[in-house]
Design a protein around this motif. Structure first.
Motif, PDB file in Angstrom:
ATOM      1  N   THR A 186      45.658  10.312  47.772  1.00  0.00           N
ATOM      2  CA  THR A 186      44.280  10.067  47.337  1.00  0.00           C
ATOM      3  C   THR A 186      43.527  11.372  47.140  1.00  0.00           C
ATOM      4  O   THR A 186      42.795  11.545  46.157  1.00  0.00           O
ATOM      5  N   GLU A 187      43.688  12.310  48.070  1.00  0.00           N
ATOM      6  CA  GLU A 187      43.006  13.604  47.953  1.00  0.00           C
ATOM      7  C   GLU A 187      43.494  14.370  46.733  1.00  0.00           C
ATOM      8  O   GLU A 187      42.707  14.993  46.015  1.00  0.00           O
ATOM      9  N   PHE A 188      44.783  14.323  46.491  1.00  0.00           N
ATOM     10  CA  PHE A 188      45.361  15.023  45.342  1.00  0.00           C
ATOM     11  C   PHE A 188      44.882  14.396  44.031  1.00  0.00           C
ATOM     12  O   PHE A 188      44.475  15.094  43.096  1.00  0.00           O
ATOM     13  N   VAL A 189      44.897  13.068  43.969  1.00  0.00           N
ATOM     14  CA  VAL A 189      44.436  12.352  42.774  1.00  0.00           C
ATOM     15  C   VAL A 189      42.957  12.646  42.516  1.00  0.00           C
ATOM     16  O   VAL A 189      42.553  12.886  41.372  1.00  0.00           O
ATOM     17  N   SER A 190      42.134  12.628  43.567  1.00  0.00           N
ATOM     18  CA  SER A 190      40.703  12.901  43.398  1.00  0.00           C
ATOM     19  C   SER A 190      40.481  14.290  42.805  1.00  0.00           C
ATOM     20  O   SER A 190      39.591  14.482  41.972  1.00  0.00           O
TER      21      SER A 190
END
Length: 446
Positions: free
Chosen positions: A121-125
């Motif tokens: 999720t952090e990477f996608v954001s």
């Protein structure tokens, strides 16, 4: 006239608003969002190279441009600095919470908090330009990465790690993320699942995209595949799983080829520890698992270490409590009956939920349609009783009086123009603005 607030402008929020205005010619809906931009995970969760899925924004746009629907961005509900749930409830006859599942699940293993270990999720954001995201140096100094999970998000982040500049440049990815990813030295990505290929959660279209990546080889271990009875005999599998198995079988039997990058798909491996090297992640220790005959797996006591300087966990989402609303910690959802919020087991008049915060993080974008319809139908069945209560003549005036200055639809359109102008200056298409100051500055220019 029935005034309804929908909190959240992603698919579930937009489909709820759409159903309400379609079924009731008198209802007026304000769609509130914490961000100045609409569309939720369609804007900030769909991979930038998935243009077909991102085009759903056009459908959601039609909802938000309806003459009885109003978009109000930059409105935080609940929590520090947010408009209290109780106060919002006084401004509208009904409030529908469509706030999704904002947290990611953890592995709960030693070393998970080491530098270099992140949620997908952090990477996608970050590569999707979410204004809360930061450049955490995800791929700096990384040659080998491990993605834990075998769903569509795992496929997305794996693909982004090996994409080249020529493939990413036409997307709306922010320039800083584009520069970082295309200059990275990642040449090997391991995508790992604890169960077998026939139980993987990705869809076949997304899976096959991995095999079409330029100068990238997908490799599999036939011995791992053959541990799965569903892989060996796929005739009885549901259609999606059967197609997945056929795609994997094709890669497993294809001759090896030279390529600059490799994706290694692994199965029946359970992460048990992240190992440090020089103060950051250096490897993942996995335990070999085996089918238990009941659809699950059991540990075998045999271990394997996979070198990696980046670990991305993609093991699901989880709802988080919204201050002022009841919350079931076990399921990560708000208790409800057909979308009606339950407080201590009793229906709370005028409060509703839809989407992941209602049913949990399951299904695809289209799954939100029937979910939203059920909630909207419940709300409209309650409308005669709800409409008896006095509410603000125009909630926007009350929001402003409370110190909230929402970003209107015209402000969002100004953001779109600014992103198109930025892309033109960079010689690209639309390029997303990636920080709060830039977004709010563009919105105020309206």
């Amino acid at each position: 006239m029935l005034r309804v607030a929908v909190v959240g402008s992603g698919p579930s929020g937009c489909y709820t608003a759409q159903t309400l205005v379609q079924l009731d010619p008198e209802v007026r809906v304000d769609v509130l969002d914490r961000l100045p931009c609409p569309y939720g995970l369609v804007r900030y969760g769909v991979a930038p190279d998935h243009e077909k899925i991102k085009s759903l924004q056009g459908n959601l746009r039609t909802v938000l441009e309806h003459d009885r629907v109003r978009f109000l961005g930059g409105v935080r509900v609940g929590g520090p600095g947010g408009l209290p749930v109780a106060r919002l409830r006084t401004l509208y006859h009904a409030v529908v919470y469509c706030v999704g599942a904002a947290a990611d699940r953890h592995l709960g293993i030693p070393g998970e908090e080491l530098p270099g270990s992140w949620s997908a999720t952090e990477f996608v954001s970050w590569y999707s330009a979410h204004p809360d995201a930061t450049d955490a140096g995800f791929v700096r100094g990384v040659r080998s990465a491990v993605v834990i999970g075998v769903g569509n998000v795992a496929v997305d982040v794996t693909r982004m790690l090996v994409r080249g500049a020529g493939e990413l440049r036409p997307t709306d990815m922010p320039q800083a993320a584009l520069d970082t990813l295309t200059a990275s030295g990642v040449d090997e990505v391991h995508m790992v699942g604890r169960r077998g290929p026939s139980q993987a959660r990705f869809t076949t279209k997304e899976l096959r995209e991995l095999g079409a990546l330029p100068d990238t080889e997908v490799s599999l271990d036939p011995a791992e595949l053959e541990m799965d009875a569903g892989y060996v005999d796929s005739a009885a599998l549901p259609a999606v799983q059967r197609r997945n198995v056929e795609a994997l079988r094709g890669w497993a039997t294809a001759p090896a080829r030279q390529a600059a990058r490799r994706i290694r798909m692994r199965f029946f491996l359970r992460p048990v520890e992240l190992l440090a090297d020089g103060g950051r992640v250096g490897a993942v220790r996995f335990e070999r698992t085996a089918p238990d005959g009941r659809g699950g797996v059991t540990g075998t006591g045999r271990y394997e270490d996979v070198a990696a300087q980046l670990v991305l966990r993609s093991v699901g989402y989880r709802g988080v409590p919204l201050e002022g609303l009841p919350f079931d910690a076990a399921s990560g959802t708000v208790p409800h009956a057909e979308g009606r919020v339950l407080r201590d087991g009793a229906v709370s008049p005028g409060e509703y939920v839809a989407g992941w915060i209602k049913r949990g993080p399951t299904g695809v974008i289209g799954t939100n349609r029937p979910c939203a319809k059920e909630t909207a139908t419940s709300l409209l069945a309650d409308a005669p009783a709800l409409a008896r209560r006095e509410v603000a003549q125009d909630p926007l005036d009350a929001l402003r009086a409370a110190g909230v200055e929402p970003v209107p639809w015209a402000g969002w359109q100004a953001i779109e123009r600014a992103e198109a102008a930025l892309g033109a200056r960079l010689g690209r298409g639309v390029v997303k603005l990636s920080d709060w100051d830039a977004l709010l500055g563009a919105a105020r220019s309206a």
